[in-house]
Design a protein around this motif. Structure first.
Motif, short mmCIF file in Angstrom:
data_model
loop_
_atom_site.label_atom_id
_atom_site.label_comp_id
_atom_site.label_asym_id
_atom_site.label_seq_id
_atom_site.Cartn_x
_atom_site.Cartn_y
_atom_site.Cartn_z
N ALA A 149 29.28 -46.73 -71.94
CA ALA A 149 27.98 -46.79 -72.48
C ALA A 149 27.33 -47.58 -73.59
O ALA A 149 28.20 -47.75 -74.40
CB ALA A 149 27.28 -45.32 -72.51
N VAL A 150 26.28 -48.22 -73.30
CA VAL A 150 25.60 -48.94 -74.52
C VAL A 150 24.04 -48.75 -74.53
O VAL A 150 23.52 -48.32 -73.29
CB VAL A 150 26.06 -50.57 -74.65
CG1 VAL A 150 27.45 -50.98 -74.84
CG2 VAL A 150 25.48 -51.21 -72.98
N GLN A 151 23.55 -49.01 -75.42
CA GLN A 151 22.10 -48.76 -75.36
C GLN A 151 21.40 -50.34 -75.34
O GLN A 151 21.89 -51.26 -75.72
CB GLN A 151 21.25 -48.59 -77.06
CG GLN A 151 19.82 -48.60 -77.05
CD GLN A 151 19.21 -48.61 -78.16
OE1 GLN A 151 19.81 -48.17 -79.30
NE2 GLN A 151 17.90 -49.06 -78.33
N ALA A 156 25.13 -53.98 -79.57
CA ALA A 156 26.33 -53.19 -78.96
C ALA A 156 26.68 -54.13 -77.61
O ALA A 156 27.70 -54.30 -77.34
CB ALA A 156 26.32 -51.87 -78.66
N VAL A 157 25.41 -54.26 -77.00
CA VAL A 157 25.56 -55.34 -75.84
C VAL A 157 26.11 -56.39 -76.05
O VAL A 157 27.19 -56.92 -75.49
CB VAL A 157 24.18 -55.19 -75.08
CG1 VAL A 157 24.32 -56.15 -73.80
CG2 VAL A 157 23.46 -53.85 -74.49
N VAL A 180 21.07 -41.40 -77.96
CA VAL A 180 21.27 -40.13 -77.89
C VAL A 180 21.49 -39.59 -76.52
O VAL A 180 22.20 -38.70 -76.28
CB VAL A 180 19.75 -39.33 -78.31
CG1 VAL A 180 19.55 -37.82 -78.22
CG2 VAL A 180 19.52 -39.89 -79.65
N THR A 181 20.87 -40.15 -75.27
CA THR A 181 21.17 -39.72 -74.16
C THR A 181 22.49 -40.20 -73.55
O THR A 181 23.19 -39.36 -72.99
CB THR A 181 19.87 -40.52 -73.11
OG1 THR A 181 18.60 -40.03 -73.68
CG2 THR A 181 20.35 -40.09 -71.65
N ALA A 182 22.96 -41.20 -74.30
CA ALA A 182 24.33 -41.81 -73.84
C ALA A 182 25.42 -40.99 -74.40
O ALA A 182 26.42 -40.70 -73.89
CB ALA A 182 24.52 -43.25 -74.26
N LEU A 183 25.16 -40.46 -75.70
CA LEU A 183 26.05 -39.53 -76.29
C LEU A 183 26.10 -38.15 -75.51
O LEU A 183 27.27 -37.70 -75.24
CB LEU A 183 25.72 -39.28 -77.73
CG LEU A 183 25.90 -40.34 -78.83
CD1 LEU A 183 25.39 -40.02 -80.12
CD2 LEU A 183 27.38 -40.30 -78.92
N LEU A 194 31.06 -44.40 -75.51
CA LEU A 194 29.92 -45.22 -75.99
C LEU A 194 30.25 -46.22 -77.14
O LEU A 194 30.91 -46.01 -78.12
CB LEU A 194 28.84 -44.21 -76.61
CG LEU A 194 27.63 -44.67 -77.25
CD1 LEU A 194 26.71 -45.61 -76.48
CD2 LEU A 194 26.86 -43.64 -77.93
N VAL A 195 29.85 -47.69 -76.83
CA VAL A 195 29.77 -48.34 -78.13
C VAL A 195 28.41 -48.52 -78.74
O VAL A 195 27.35 -48.65 -78.30
CB VAL A 195 30.21 -49.61 -77.54
CG1 VAL A 195 30.34 -50.90 -78.72
CG2 VAL A 195 31.42 -49.73 -76.75
#
Length: 266
Positions: A149-151, A156-157, A180-183, A194-195
């Motif tokens: 996952a990344v934002q 990070a992307v 937050v959703t990714a975590l 998550l990165v």
């Protein structure tokens, strides 16, 4: 980097200046405290960038960089006024003398080194990898065949995609509107890792230490500094001297541990 982080943080906030203590500001006006001891310096910041600088539930300005700035100013014999500004116009705010320094997760870039007077780097901001405590993932190589996952739109992307060999090994690079959703999806086992920017990731991980672990491996780094006007060497030297002493006596490490659960000071 900051613009991407701010996309998911706490929504819009009211940009209201908080006079921390007395003296004269960059514009020559007195602060609300009415005190007059010490030179007054105005610090420009973005008040919607936790944990570096943001407003708490009492609408007070708090954060890692704010704690650092207040301690540095005290050691330098200065009174610091915190002034939220439009961060996208930060260089204009500084050079027009509406603020005296910029201190809020400011990334060092070649362009800024030419335009501004920068302190020595005081923090490295890595692109860290966050996984569940029981995860078998221990290095970037272990992300092979995993959902990462990344934002969306974050640094990070770019960092992940720059490591082409590793990125190609993923089962999927899943982009989220916010970290937050990714975590939450890491915890729920919907994604494997998550990165995320270290300053953001460690802030949230420190609140739920039993739910996540941070790998020693990472996807690269950027450095933070305090910015001043090119002709304001005197102020830069005072702040740099204070930062040096804070690092030497462990004060910076204590402030970092308070906000990130670990000393990540450079």
């Amino acid at each position: 980097m900051q613009n991407a982080i701010r996309n998911f943080l706490f929504g819009s906030v009211v940009a209201v200046a908080l006079a921390a203590c007395g003296g004269e500001s960059a514009s020559g006006t007195a602060s609300s405290s009415g005190e007059s001891t010490g030179q007054k310096v105005v610090m420009g910041l973005d008040d919607s960038f936790p944990p570096m600088g943001f407003r708490n539930e009492k609408n007070e300005l708090v954060g890692f960089d704010i704690d650092m700035a207040r301690e540095a100013a005290k050691r330098a014999g200065l009174n610091v006024e915190l002034k939220p500004i439009d961060w996208s116009a930060k260089e204009s705010e500084l050079n027009s003398k509406r603020v005296d320094m910029l201190w809020n997760g400011l990334t060092i870039t070649p362009q800024r080194q030419q335009q501004l007077l920068l302190s020595k780097p005081y923090m490295d901001n890595y692109q860290i990898i966050v996984v569940r405590p029981d995860s078998v993932i221990n290095t970037k190589a272990d992300l092979n065949g995993k959902i990462v996952a990344v934002q969306d739109g974050s640094s990070a992307v770019d960092a992940v995609e720059a490591d082409q060999n590793t990125a190609k090994s993923f089962k999927e690079l899943k982009k989220y509107a916010d970290n937050v959703t990714a975590l939450m999806d890491v915890s729920a086992k919907r994604v494997d890792a998550l990165v995320v920017d270290e300053v953001v990731g460690r802030y949230y991980v420190s609140k739920k230490l039993n739910e996540y672990k941070v790998l020693g491996d990472n996807f690269g780094t950027e450095q933070y500094a305090v910015a001043f006007r090119k002709d304001d060497q005197a102020l830069e030297q005072k702040i740099q001297g204070a930062l040096d002493s804070m690092k030497a006596d462990g004060t910076s490490a204590k402030i970092a541990t308070k906000w990130f659960g670990k000393d990540i000071i450079k």
